[in-house]
Write an enzyme that holds these catalytic residues in place. Structure first.
Site, PDB file in Angstrom:
ATOM      1  N   GLU A  28      24.372  30.947 -48.274  1.00  0.00           N
ATOM      2  CA  GLU A  28      25.038  31.597 -49.413  1.00  0.00           C
ATOM      3  C   GLU A  28      25.371  33.081 -49.183  1.00  0.00           C
ATOM      4  O   GLU A  28      25.103  33.934 -50.015  1.00  0.00           O
ATOM      5  CB  GLU A  28      24.150  31.455 -50.660  1.00  0.00           C
ATOM      6  CG  GLU A  28      23.833  30.018 -51.024  1.00  0.00           C
ATOM      7  CD  GLU A  28      22.907  29.882 -52.225  1.00  0.00           C
ATOM      8  OE1 GLU A  28      22.678  30.871 -52.919  1.00  0.00           O
ATOM      9  OE2 GLU A  28      22.405  28.773 -52.451  1.00  0.00           O
TER      10      GLU A  28
ATOM     11  N   GLU B 168      22.832  19.345 -50.120  1.00  0.00           N
ATOM     12  CA  GLU B 168      22.046  19.517 -51.365  1.00  0.00           C
ATOM     13  C   GLU B 168      22.714  18.803 -52.545  1.00  0.00           C
ATOM     14  O   GLU B 168      22.753  19.298 -53.644  1.00  0.00           O
ATOM     15  CB  GLU B 168      21.872  21.007 -51.690  1.00  0.00           C
ATOM     16  CG  GLU B 168      21.280  21.847 -50.578  1.00  0.00           C
ATOM     17  CD  GLU B 168      21.047  23.290 -50.979  1.00  0.00           C
ATOM     18  OE1 GLU B 168      21.097  23.583 -52.203  1.00  0.00           O
ATOM     19  OE2 GLU B 168      20.809  24.133 -50.103  1.00  0.00           O
TER      20      GLU B 168
HETATM   21  O1  G3I Z   1       5.678  28.883 -56.487  1.00  0.00           O
HETATM   22  C1  G3I Z   1       5.789  29.482 -57.777  1.00  0.00           C
HETATM   23  C2  G3I Z   1       4.547  29.160 -58.609  1.00  0.00           C
HETATM   24  O2  G3I Z   1       3.422  29.762 -57.995  1.00  0.00           O
HETATM   25  C3  G3I Z   1       4.734  29.696 -60.031  1.00  0.00           C
HETATM   26  O3  G3I Z   1       3.627  29.310 -60.806  1.00  0.00           O
HETATM   27  C4  G3I Z   1       6.020  29.069 -60.600  1.00  0.00           C
HETATM   28  C5  G3I Z   1       6.288  29.527 -62.015  1.00  0.00           C
HETATM   29  O4  G3I Z   1       6.789  30.850 -61.976  1.00  0.00           O
HETATM   30  O5  G3I Z   1       7.149  29.468 -59.790  1.00  0.00           O
HETATM   31  C6  G3I Z   1       7.018  28.926 -58.480  1.00  0.00           C
HETATM   32  O6  G3I Z   1       8.131  29.320 -57.721  1.00  0.00           O
HETATM   33  C7  G3I Z   1       9.326  28.633 -58.088  1.00  0.00           C
HETATM   34  C8  G3I Z   1       9.857  27.879 -56.849  1.00  0.00           C
HETATM   35  O7  G3I Z   1      11.115  27.243 -57.143  1.00  0.00           O
HETATM   36  C9  G3I Z   1       8.869  26.832 -56.377  1.00  0.00           C
HETATM   37  O8  G3I Z   1       8.715  25.853 -57.337  1.00  0.00           O
HETATM   38  C10 G3I Z   1      10.368  29.677 -58.488  1.00  0.00           C
HETATM   39  O9  G3I Z   1       9.950  30.280 -59.698  1.00  0.00           O
HETATM   40  C11 G3I Z   1      11.716  29.001 -58.712  1.00  0.00           C
HETATM   41  O10 G3I Z   1      12.729  29.975 -58.922  1.00  0.00           O
HETATM   42  C12 G3I Z   1      12.113  28.237 -57.447  1.00  0.00           C
HETATM   43  O11 G3I Z   1      13.344  27.554 -57.710  1.00  0.00           O
HETATM   44  C13 G3I Z   1      13.965  27.020 -56.541  1.00  0.00           C
HETATM   45  C14 G3I Z   1      15.300  27.735 -56.328  1.00  0.00           C
HETATM   46  O12 G3I Z   1      15.966  27.171 -55.181  1.00  0.00           O
HETATM   47  C15 G3I Z   1      15.065  29.202 -56.070  1.00  0.00           C
HETATM   48  O13 G3I Z   1      16.327  29.827 -55.867  1.00  0.00           O
HETATM   49  C16 G3I Z   1      14.236  25.536 -56.763  1.00  0.00           C
HETATM   50  O14 G3I Z   1      13.010  24.826 -56.818  1.00  0.00           O
HETATM   51  C17 G3I Z   1      15.073  24.970 -55.627  1.00  0.00           C
HETATM   52  O15 G3I Z   1      15.483  23.639 -55.926  1.00  0.00           O
HETATM   53  C18 G3I Z   1      16.331  25.807 -55.427  1.00  0.00           C
HETATM   54  O16 G3I Z   1      17.010  25.331 -54.296  1.00  0.00           O
HETATM   55  C19 G3I Z   1      18.208  26.055 -53.965  1.00  0.00           C
HETATM   56  C20 G3I Z   1      18.391  26.015 -52.472  1.00  0.00           C
HETATM   57  O17 G3I Z   1      17.247  26.572 -51.855  1.00  0.00           O
HETATM   58  C21 G3I Z   1      19.652  26.749 -52.065  1.00  0.00           C
HETATM   59  N1  G3I Z   1      20.810  26.157 -52.736  1.00  0.00           N
HETATM   60  C22 G3I Z   1      20.674  26.155 -54.205  1.00  0.00           C
HETATM   61  C23 G3I Z   1      19.439  25.380 -54.607  1.00  0.00           C
HETATM   62  C24 G3I Z   1      19.326  25.329 -56.121  1.00  0.00           C
HETATM   63  O18 G3I Z   1      19.169  26.608 -56.623  1.00  0.00           O
END
Ligand code: G3I
Length: 459
Positions: free
Chosen positions: A159, A276
């Site tokens: 990205e 994805e």
């Molecule tokens: O690990 C922490 C945990 O300790 C905490 O308790 C919890 C609540 O705040 O957050 C957890 O981290 C989260 C992480 O996912 C793991 O679950 C983050 O807040 C959350 O923002 C993160 O979201 C991920 C996102 O990327 C981040 O940008 C999504 O799961 C994931 O599906 C998404 O994947 C991205 C690809 O990497 C790139 N392309 C877009 C795609 C969708 O956004």
């Protein structure tokens, strides 16, 4: 090598998807079994809940039965693998790599350089280009080096292009602190750390056409430059997070637009991967049976690109079940192929029926009309004429490629995963195709601006 004529097998399936009638399939008929027969990869993420052990056993059972490629939703990103400077944590990645190897699956690494999920300590160096370069190089050397030979392909850069206009994303510590050349360096470092890994540039909204104003058009210009400069990029990942066409009037993407990107990349010998995929509906609306069947057709249309384009080989869905999906954060729902109860949705059936009925595309074996040569009657190989009168045409008889319309031409042959398997120059209108094993291939003949690409099968 790709099975040219998939065994039909004894099918219990009553494939009446068009009528929306549920279908049942024999136990050995899975997305995975057909992916392997067609020499492609179909997969899904291991989501973050899997790493925490919080999923029903059925999730993993489905995953390893139906898929032959895997990627971690979050666990190989920068913040997960180097949470503090020069202190690496590979535990979750190791767990996934072990699972993949135990189940004979290909592994995607996601993602080395991304503007998001960068740990805070990196931002401390945002005004120090030299330090930032050494931070990124050290990260790539350690992470790619740790999984050398185990992670088959990497999203080296994710990205980096702006959403709204054809330019780089400015909101990125790497872009701001180093400039766009961080991309070139990242690929060079990743290749040095694991020369055998495929190296992708990954992004979203690439399914909106390749005109210069579109994201994919801007990317294509960069890929041409990277290839010309010898940057070791081998693939483009199209995330393909799309919304059902009826609920997002502004969505301008389409499978056909993504296919046009695949075809432009094929000219550069670069692969296209769907990395994805999810096809969501707006949150809060009622999703009907016919909506789910339409969703299934769209899933199939994206799969057709992977089945039919010689430089496309990966179809990866960003989740298994609607119960665990990031889509809620995007105000979307029900974008995957299994429902909240881990039951297959019409989209699953649509994919499996398509795979059951897929015959690798190849040209009609025709007698070549441009030659009185009786060997042209050779039914083993021939190539349909496709060019108009006066332009380059070609046909193959036995192992000889005959080229008409030009005396001298460059000949390249690729397998169905876009890998070059043969290259030669024809000086007298023919080339012996030596050392090419049986299989389905794409042959490209070029003479200056004239270029003819056709598929053929050697039985
Ligand atoms: O690990 C922490 C945990 O300790 C905490 O308790 C919890 C609540 O705040 O957050 C957890 O981290 C989260 C992480 O996912 C793991 O679950 C983050 O807040 C959350 O923002 C993160 O979201 C991920 C996102 O990327 C981040 O940008 C999504 O799961 C994931 O599906 C998404 O994947 C991205 C690809 O990497 C790139 N392309 C877009 C795609 C969708 O956004």
């Amino acid at each position: 090598m790709r099975n040219l004529f998939p065994v039909s097998g004894f099918m219990l399936s009553v494939a009446l998807i068009g009528a929306g009638i549920a279908s049942t399939f024999a136990a050995d008929e899975t997305l995975r079994s057909y992916a392997e027969k067609n020499d492609i990869y179909i997969g899904a993420i291991l989501n973050s809940q899997w790493f925490g052990g919080g999923l029903p056993a059925q999730y993993e059972q489905i995953h390893k039965t139906q898929f032959n490629i895997v990627v971690a939703e979050n666990e190989m990103k920068f913040d997960a693998t180097e949470p503090s400077e020069n202190r690496f944590n590979y535990n979750n990645g190791d767990k996934m790599v072990k699972y993949a190897k135990q189940n004979g699956m290909r592994v995607r690494g996601h993602a080395l350089a991304w503007h998001s999920q960068v740990p805070n300590w990196v931002n401390n160096y945002k005004n120090d280009k030299k330090k930032l370069l050494s931070v990124l190089k050290n990260h790539i050397n350690n992470v790619v080096g740790h999984w050398k030979g185990q992670v088959d392909e990497w999203d080296v850069v994710n990205e980096a292009i702006s959403n709204n206009e054809p330019m780089w994303r400015s909101y990125s510590v790497w872009y701001q602190g180093i400039g766009p050349e961080f991309i070139d360096s990242a690929f060079v470092w990743a290749h040095a750390a694991d020369p055998d890994a495929e190296l992708c540039y990954n992004d979203y909204n690439l399914e909106q056409g390749v005109n210069p104003k579109a994201k994919a058009g801007f990317l294509l210009e960069q890929v041409k430059r990277w290839v010309a400069n010898g940057i070791p990029i081998t693939c483009v990942g199209s995330q393909t997070h799309v919304e059902d066409t009826t609920t997002d009037k502004h969505f301008i993407g389409s499978p056909d637009s993504l296919r046009s990107l695949a075809r432009e990349l094929a000219k550069l010998n670069i692969k296209l991967k769907i990395t994805e995929l999810d096809i969501g509906f707006k949150s809060g609306i009622n999703v009907s049976k016919s909506d789910l069947e339409r969703q299934g057709q769209t899933f199939r249309q994206y799969l057709d690109i992977i089945l039919e384009e010689p430089n496309a080989d990966t179809y990866l869905i960003w989740g298994v079940s609607d119960k665990w999906s990031w889509l809620g954060g995007l105000n979307r729902q029900k974008g995957l192929i299994y429902d909240d109860n881990l039951k297959p949705k019409p989209a699953f059936d649509s994919l499996l029926v398509r795979l059951q009925n897929f015959e690798p595309p190849q040209d009609t074996i025709v007698t070549d009309t441009t030659s009185s040569d009786t060997t042209a009657q050779d039914s083993s190989i021939a190539i349909a004429q496709s060019a108009g009168p006066g332009s380059v045409t070609m046909h193959v008889a036995g192992r000889t490629l005959f080229i008409a319309g030009t005396q001298s031409a460059k000949v390249d042959v690729f397998d169905m995963r876009g890998r070059p398997v043969f290259s030669a120059r024809s000086e007298n209108g023919s080339v012996e195709l030596k050392g090419i094993p049986e299989g389905l291939y794409v042959v490209r003949v070029r003479n200056g601006s004239a270029s003819l690409t056709k598929r053929f099968a050697i039985k």
